[in-house]
Scaffold this motif. Sequence first.
Motif, PDB file in Angstrom:
ATOM      1  N   ILE A   1      49.844  32.227  54.367  1.00  0.00           N
ATOM      2  CA  ILE A   1      49.346  32.422  53.003  1.00  0.00           C
ATOM      3  C   ILE A   1      49.070  33.903  52.777  1.00  0.00           C
ATOM      4  O   ILE A   1      48.150  34.475  53.361  1.00  0.00           O
ATOM      5  N   ASN A   2      49.893  34.529  51.938  1.00  0.00           N
ATOM      6  CA  ASN A   2      49.719  35.922  51.515  1.00  0.00           C
ATOM      7  C   ASN A   2      48.817  35.881  50.277  1.00  0.00           C
ATOM      8  O   ASN A   2      49.281  35.581  49.172  1.00  0.00           O
ATOM      9  N   ILE A   3      47.527  36.147  50.453  1.00  0.00           N
ATOM     10  CA  ILE A   3      46.521  35.802  49.444  1.00  0.00           C
ATOM     11  C   ILE A   3      46.850  36.386  48.077  1.00  0.00           C
ATOM     12  O   ILE A   3      46.769  35.693  47.056  1.00  0.00           O
ATOM     13  N   GLY A   4      47.214  37.658  48.012  1.00  0.00           N
ATOM     14  CA  GLY A   4      47.532  38.265  46.725  1.00  0.00           C
ATOM     15  C   GLY A   4      48.448  39.464  46.887  1.00  0.00           C
ATOM     16  O   GLY A   4      48.204  40.324  47.743  1.00  0.00           O
ATOM     17  N   ASN A   5      49.481  39.548  46.080  1.00  0.00           N
ATOM     18  CA  ASN A   5      50.424  40.661  46.147  1.00  0.00           C
ATOM     19  C   ASN A   5      49.804  41.939  45.582  1.00  0.00           C
ATOM     20  O   ASN A   5      49.226  41.931  44.493  1.00  0.00           O
ATOM     21  N   GLU A   6      49.882  43.036  46.336  1.00  0.00           N
ATOM     22  CA  GLU A   6      49.463  44.373  45.877  1.00  0.00           C
ATOM     23  C   GLU A   6      48.218  44.285  45.007  1.00  0.00           C
ATOM     24  O   GLU A   6      48.232  44.662  43.831  1.00  0.00           O
ATOM     25  N   PRO A   7      47.090  43.825  45.587  1.00  0.00           N
ATOM     26  CA  PRO A   7      45.967  43.385  44.761  1.00  0.00           C
ATOM     27  C   PRO A   7      45.159  44.483  44.077  1.00  0.00           C
ATOM     28  O   PRO A   7      44.265  44.157  43.288  1.00  0.00           O
ATOM     29  N   TYR A   8      45.445  45.717  44.362  1.00  0.00           N
ATOM     30  CA  TYR A   8      44.829  46.820  43.619  1.00  0.00           C
ATOM     31  C   TYR A   8      45.898  47.865  43.331  1.00  0.00           C
ATOM     32  O   TYR A   8      46.736  48.154  44.191  1.00  0.00           O
ATOM     33  N   GLY A   9      45.843  48.439  42.120  1.00  0.00           N
ATOM     34  CA  GLY A   9      46.675  49.590  41.818  1.00  0.00           C
ATOM     35  C   GLY A   9      46.024  50.835  42.411  1.00  0.00           C
ATOM     36  O   GLY A   9      45.499  50.819  43.525  1.00  0.00           O
TER      37      GLY A   9
ATOM     38  N   MET B   1      47.672  36.538  55.213  1.00  0.00           N
ATOM     39  CA  MET B   1      48.256  37.867  55.100  1.00  0.00           C
ATOM     40  C   MET B   1      47.593  38.577  53.927  1.00  0.00           C
ATOM     41  O   MET B   1      47.394  37.972  52.870  1.00  0.00           O
ATOM     42  N   VAL B   2      47.232  39.849  54.121  1.00  0.00           N
ATOM     43  CA  VAL B   2      46.602  40.616  53.044  1.00  0.00           C
ATOM     44  C   VAL B   2      47.401  41.893  52.792  1.00  0.00           C
ATOM     45  O   VAL B   2      47.729  42.632  53.712  1.00  0.00           O
ATOM     46  N   ASP B   3      47.717  42.128  51.524  1.00  0.00           N
ATOM     47  CA  ASP B   3      48.451  43.326  51.111  1.00  0.00           C
ATOM     48  C   ASP B   3      47.499  44.502  50.923  1.00  0.00           C
ATOM     49  O   ASP B   3      46.325  44.340  50.570  1.00  0.00           O
ATOM     50  N   ALA B   4      48.055  45.701  51.081  1.00  0.00           N
ATOM     51  CA  ALA B   4      47.292  46.934  50.901  1.00  0.00           C
ATOM     52  C   ALA B   4      47.070  47.233  49.420  1.00  0.00           C
ATOM     53  O   ALA B   4      47.798  46.740  48.549  1.00  0.00           O
TER      54      ALA B   4
END
Length: 458
Positions: free
Chosen positions: A150-158, A186-189
């Motif tokens: 589970i990739n919680i959220g794609n590119e979660p901050y600009g 999985m967590v995106d940067a």
Amino acid sequence: MNTRFAAAAIALAALLVSLLSFTSPAQAAAGLRVGGGKIYEANGSQFIMRGTSHAHTWYPSRTGSFAGIKSLGANTVRVVLSGGRWTPNSASDVSGVITLCRQNRLICVLENHDTTGYGEQSGAYTLDQAVDYWIGLKSVLTGQENHVVINIGNEPYGNNNASAWTAATSNAISRMRAAGFQHMLMVDAPNWGQDWGFVMRDTAATVFAADPQRNTVFSIHMYGVFDTAAEITAYLQAFQTAGLPLVIGEFGDMHSDGDPDEDTIMAQAQARGIGYLGWSWSGNGGGVEYLDQVTDFDATRLTSWGRRLFNGANGIAATAKEATIYGGSSPSPSPSASPSTSPSPSASPSPSTSPSGGPKSCSATYTVTGQWPGGFQADVTVTAGGATISGWTVKWTYADGQAVTQSWNAAITTSGSSVTATNVSYNGGLGAGATTAFGFLGSWNGANGVPSVTCAAA
């Protein structure tokens, strides 16, 4: 984005100190898991992602993409989903996606795209909203821990308020675990996934500690920020030296913000045993059509980027190994990789004795996959004999006073030193020669000998 990496890794020493307590095997409750900065399947085989992303939420009818991606050698597909920023993907739709992944022998990384560019892009969702979406899907995700990340959220901050990423991501992980999710997360940067401000790199220890199962992998997206070999190797080395798990969750061969060095990205990923997922299969628009890997979702019409990703040096066809849950061979890191602190068996596997007297049979192998003072982690692989079975029971007796403290993918009961493990609802049925696995954490004191195990089939 025109900010570039500094030559030296900022605060790396502090990061290393904070990570010393996180190098023991992950205490995940099921399926894919982290250990010593690497990813492992439930049976202890290392798994290195090699694949691409598919924009399912915008192209839900393009279900043939899964077979196409597999046909070019991938072992993983990252699937774009939405909880409401675009047409929502329902539980039944997501269940169908998982079925397509499994039918095509692909590990399925499910990602919520709603969070893309939060704080900078209008309409972006928070990570809390992404967690709400996953909780709404829990009924179709439970039991898929061997097959789904589970990739919680794609590119979660600009680029606005990127420092808030640490607390928001830690909170999202905590909520996922509190809701009962046992999957690898999985967590995106931040910084649109590229972490040019080093927020993820420098606070990764804090985020990792927020996961009580220590089963979170970090994802960096490499586009124009990563246009030199020095920038790529410095970033990868920071995580590898620290012993934290990292995958290259997106990258391309060109981009509007600069020209990524995809040759170094792929070569370094292969040398270090790090997973990579290209972006993306087909259907890109808005001026980035050059990121399509095939034309019109047709696996026989590779673009130049697709040829590079799938068939080039260090590409998918040459380096991908299918997950052993599907029968593939266990991947081995390149000899040139840096030494790993991944768990290794502390004792030789103990094969079972097979029961006699009927056409249905099974065997089991017990392996200690990691050990530390007072505790250990073990896996048991169950293999059906020459006929299909509908269930299995594995038994063993400890001679050294060990005890099982937590288990996954099996129902385990104990009576003194005797242990009985039976299948759960989703892994009892096995075809002839097929395998499944379960694992557990245990305690030991003085000795941790490997017991003999027996397997009985139903």
